[in-house]
Design a protein around this motif. Sequence first.
Motif, PDB file in Angstrom:
ATOM      1  N   PRO A 150      29.592 -26.764 -13.546  1.00 15.63           N
ATOM      2  CA  PRO A 150      29.554 -28.128 -12.983  1.00 15.63           C
ATOM      3  C   PRO A 150      29.432 -28.129 -11.469  1.00 15.63           C
ATOM      4  O   PRO A 150      30.143 -27.414 -10.779  1.00 15.63           O
ATOM      5  N   GLN A 151      28.526 -28.926 -10.964  1.00 18.29           N
ATOM      6  CA  GLN A 151      28.314 -29.050  -9.527  1.00 18.29           C
ATOM      7  C   GLN A 151      28.023 -30.515  -9.226  1.00 18.29           C
ATOM      8  O   GLN A 151      27.579 -31.271 -10.083  1.00 18.29           O
ATOM      9  N   SER A 152      28.256 -30.921  -8.013  1.00 20.44           N
ATOM     10  CA  SER A 152      28.102 -32.325  -7.669  1.00 20.44           C
ATOM     11  C   SER A 152      26.644 -32.705  -7.501  1.00 20.44           C
ATOM     12  O   SER A 152      25.787 -31.867  -7.273  1.00 20.44           O
ATOM     13  N   SER A 153      26.376 -33.991  -7.585  1.00 18.90           N
ATOM     14  CA  SER A 153      25.029 -34.515  -7.428  1.00 18.90           C
ATOM     15  C   SER A 153      24.544 -34.353  -5.997  1.00 18.90           C
ATOM     16  O   SER A 153      25.282 -34.585  -5.051  1.00 18.90           O
ATOM     17  N   THR A 154      23.269 -33.986  -5.840  1.00 16.53           N
ATOM     18  CA  THR A 154      22.721 -33.831  -4.501  1.00 16.53           C
ATOM     19  C   THR A 154      22.416 -35.169  -3.848  1.00 16.53           C
ATOM     20  O   THR A 154      22.078 -35.221  -2.679  1.00 16.53           O
ATOM     21  N   GLU A 155      22.534 -36.283  -4.591  1.00 19.72           N
ATOM     22  CA  GLU A 155      22.320 -37.585  -3.968  1.00 19.72           C
ATOM     23  C   GLU A 155      23.405 -37.887  -2.945  1.00 19.72           C
ATOM     24  O   GLU A 155      23.188 -38.601  -1.976  1.00 19.72           O
ATOM     25  N   SER A 156      24.602 -37.373  -3.168  1.00 17.45           N
ATOM     26  CA  SER A 156      25.705 -37.632  -2.247  1.00 17.45           C
ATOM     27  C   SER A 156      26.239 -36.369  -1.610  1.00 17.45           C
ATOM     28  O   SER A 156      27.293 -36.381  -0.994  1.00 17.45           O
ATOM     29  N   GLY A 157      25.522 -35.287  -1.756  1.00 15.74           N
ATOM     30  CA  GLY A 157      25.979 -34.016  -1.219  1.00 15.74           C
ATOM     31  C   GLY A 157      25.982 -32.970  -2.314  1.00 15.74           C
ATOM     32  O   GLY A 157      25.489 -33.203  -3.423  1.00 15.74           O
ATOM     33  N   PHE A 158      26.570 -31.834  -2.040  1.00 12.22           N
ATOM     34  CA  PHE A 158      26.566 -30.755  -3.031  1.00 12.22           C
ATOM     35  C   PHE A 158      27.748 -29.833  -2.778  1.00 12.22           C
ATOM     36  O   PHE A 158      28.114 -29.574  -1.630  1.00 12.22           O
ATOM     37  N   THR A 159      28.343 -29.342  -3.852  1.00 12.30           N
ATOM     38  CA  THR A 159      29.434 -28.386  -3.728  1.00 12.30           C
ATOM     39  C   THR A 159      29.467 -27.478  -4.941  1.00 12.30           C
ATOM     40  O   THR A 159      29.039 -27.867  -6.034  1.00 12.30           O
ATOM     41  N   ASN A 160      29.949 -26.259  -4.736  1.00 15.85           N
ATOM     42  CA  ASN A 160      30.187 -25.330  -5.838  1.00 15.85           C
ATOM     43  C   ASN A 160      31.681 -25.179  -6.111  1.00 15.85           C
ATOM     44  O   ASN A 160      32.112 -24.207  -6.724  1.00 15.85           O
ATOM     45  N   LYS A 161      32.487 -26.132  -5.644  1.00 12.20           N
ATOM     46  CA  LYS A 161      33.923 -26.073  -5.910  1.00 12.20           C
ATOM     47  C   LYS A 161      34.181 -26.083  -7.422  1.00 12.20           C
ATOM     48  O   LYS A 161      33.514 -26.788  -8.168  1.00 12.20           O
ATOM     49  N   GLY A 162      35.164 -25.318  -7.835  1.00 14.16           N
ATOM     50  CA  GLY A 162      35.553 -25.328  -9.235  1.00 14.16           C
ATOM     51  C   GLY A 162      34.601 -24.613 -10.160  1.00 14.16           C
ATOM     52  O   GLY A 162      34.672 -24.763 -11.388  1.00 14.16           O
ATOM     53  N   ILE A 163      33.698 -23.835  -9.604  1.00 14.95           N
ATOM     54  CA  ILE A 163      32.753 -23.112 -10.438  1.00 14.95           C
ATOM     55  C   ILE A 163      33.502 -22.161 -11.368  1.00 14.95           C
ATOM     56  O   ILE A 163      34.457 -21.493 -10.970  1.00 14.95           O
ATOM     57  N   LYS A 164      33.097 -22.125 -12.634  1.00 17.17           N
ATOM     58  CA  LYS A 164      33.744 -21.268 -13.619  1.00 17.17           C
ATOM     59  C   LYS A 164      32.945 -19.998 -13.806  1.00 17.17           C
ATOM     60  O   LYS A 164      31.727 -20.043 -14.009  1.00 17.17           O
ATOM     61  N   LEU A 165      33.625 -18.860 -13.719  1.00 19.40           N
ATOM     62  CA  LEU A 165      32.960 -17.566 -13.845  1.00 19.40           C
ATOM     63  C   LEU A 165      33.167 -16.997 -15.243  1.00 19.40           C
ATOM     64  O   LEU A 165      34.191 -17.241 -15.892  1.00 19.40           O
ATOM     65  N   TYR A 166      32.195 -16.218 -15.681  1.00 21.52           N
ATOM     66  CA  TYR A 166      32.274 -15.566 -16.980  1.00 21.52           C
ATOM     67  C   TYR A 166      32.295 -14.049 -16.847  1.00 21.52           C
ATOM     68  O   TYR A 166      32.094 -13.327 -17.803  1.00 21.52           O
ATOM     69  N   SER A 167      32.555 -13.593 -15.633  1.00 18.35           N
ATOM     70  CA  SER A 167      32.720 -12.172 -15.359  1.00 18.35           C
ATOM     71  C   SER A 167      33.604 -12.043 -14.136  1.00 18.35           C
ATOM     72  O   SER A 167      33.674 -12.958 -13.309  1.00 18.35           O
TER      73      SER A 167
END
Length: 694
Positions: free
Chosen positions: A20-37
């Motif tokens: 999950p990532q935020s919409s680029t219409e209002s900005g962008f972030t990779n906060k809370g990205i879930k890793l599988y390794s």
Amino acid sequence: MKLIHVTLMLLIILCACNSPQSSTESGFTNKGIKLYSDKLTPELIWQLGRVGNVSLSPDKEEVLYTVAYTNIKENKSYTDIYKITLKSGKTTQLTNSAINETSVKFSPDGSKINFLSSESGSVQLWEMDLNASHKKQVTNIKGGITNYLYSPDMKHLAFTASVPLDKDIHDLYPDLPLADARIENDLMYRHWDSWEDGAYSHIFIAATEEGMISNNYIDIMKNERFDSPLNPFGGIEQINWSIDSKKIAYSCKKLSGKDYALSTNADIYLYNIEDNSTTNLTKGMVGYDLNPTFSPDGKYMAWESMERDGYEADKNRLFLLDLRSGKKKDLTLDFDQNVGTLSWSEESDKIWFTSNHEGPFQIYQVDLSSGLINQITKGRQNYTSVMPMQHQVIATKTTMNHPTEIYSINTQTGEEQELSFVNKEVLSQLKMGQVESRWIETTDKKQMQTWIIYPPDFDANKKYPTLLYCQGGPQSTISQFWSLRWNFQLMAAQGYIVVAPNRHGLPGFGQEWNEQISGDYGGQNMKDYLTAIDVMAKEPYVDQDRLGAIGASYGGFSVYWLAGNHNKRFKAFVAHCGIFNFEQMYSTTEEMFFVNFDMKGPYWEKDNKIAQNTYANSPHKFVANWDTPILVIHGQKDFRIPYTQGMGAYNTAKLRDIPARFLYFPEESHWVLSPQNGILWHREFFRWLDTYLK
């Protein structure tokens, strides 16, 4: 690389990129990205947040900073403004915009937040309240601005903007509007990654009127064909207001053409806004003089100074000017280290700075009354900025295991506390390799600090492929840096041990050690590399049959040189933007002072024994000995080491039937700055190494 390993890596990449990532219409972030390794990947490095410039409020209660997040799919980054309240530790995101906000600062009176934004179509100065409300555009300068700085009394604004002064071919031949050519009559027609365009960065001063900037601004460098800040890397740190708001100091190298290409003589000038006069404060000081900063009591100016003309890696000294008497003093005369990022104490009795010592960058403090220099921090990290406040400092810190974050440090105990936590959630899910510092004896009986980075879950009972990392610069310390490209933890995560020696010619180990390399390309520092890998190859967990050598710039040259002199130690090479042919390099690079000092002269001076020894060690002289697969990487817009150097190395390898690959970036320079190009770089880098070392 085995097929199952490739499939697993692709799955990890897709999962990471689709989190999950935020919409680029209002900005962008990779906060809370879930890793599988729990292993670091090239894609993940680009998805981490990158802390930008940091500003401490005048009342020392809040910290502003920017964070950039990369949208890999869009191949671009989004930068927003954040604020930390120091008393509570609370972090607040102030902007969430598709338009990047940069160069964030508190206004001198602490009432506003200033920043640069291109929301209006060009980059202009904006401001907003401390709670991010009432955002408004402050400047409306045609073509936009590049830097800004309010005077302490806020009655004037200094800003920099590009000023076109030179004619081009269409001015000479207006009847040929479709002609596409350049006509050059002197040197320095291009620099690092861009061609000279006939425009110059000038400093302007404008009065402030009811919160807006007057259009009656003046160019304090009118008609001067010089740049301030210095191109291409200088920023607002090279410009500063006096405490009384009546003068502005700036760094400038007022030379042109061949003289500019041969010299590092940048001076600090003082412009008086009351009588429009300009004074050279460092006249007679012939090296780089940069980054002036005034004491809060208005009595002194401190700056960074190099002594010798033409030597870009000279000792960076801390100089002090008494503004009343005009007397200058070197505060680091007996301090055999470089200084950087100067900052005054509130009482004007101390100057804080950072300095590299035996690898890491630490925080130091010099007492003006006693002249004593105290080291405030210890440990294995790079402190890259320092902002003092009572009994503590705010600083940015980086390690090989951790990208830049903001910390507060107790100046009495050295105890630190992280404040920003931009990447805490992601990094907590990763396993990092152990970083070890070893001291290895060189062939000239000196001690060489060497970093060893082990793979995560390292098992001393196993054997690992091992990479010798060759540093660029050539005078650039292997410190506790975190890189988007030359990232040691990423290499370790792929199952490689990394050996990174601080060989002769690197700063942080005294000026004698630093200067040894000049005039000795292919000499002692190459012996250092071979010594480091030979010592490590004796370890039972290092596979002597799976050794590789990698490096960029001077490190790329080192790889080319080792390719002809390694006596079958290595099974694979990777050279990025390296020097292959010294004579061609001398004739085609841009900053001639660099090759003049380090090569000790041009190749046509046959009676110059030191220079001739340098050219005799050019890698292309040893290609008859090449016998090992090599990956060559170069960017077309690299003007420091032109891309034909890489072509020469690659073509030579193919003509000699040596396995070789050429990775060429038409839009990149000495560095790889585009996210997708950066990921491609890593995929090809590891594909090559895995082919020959796994």
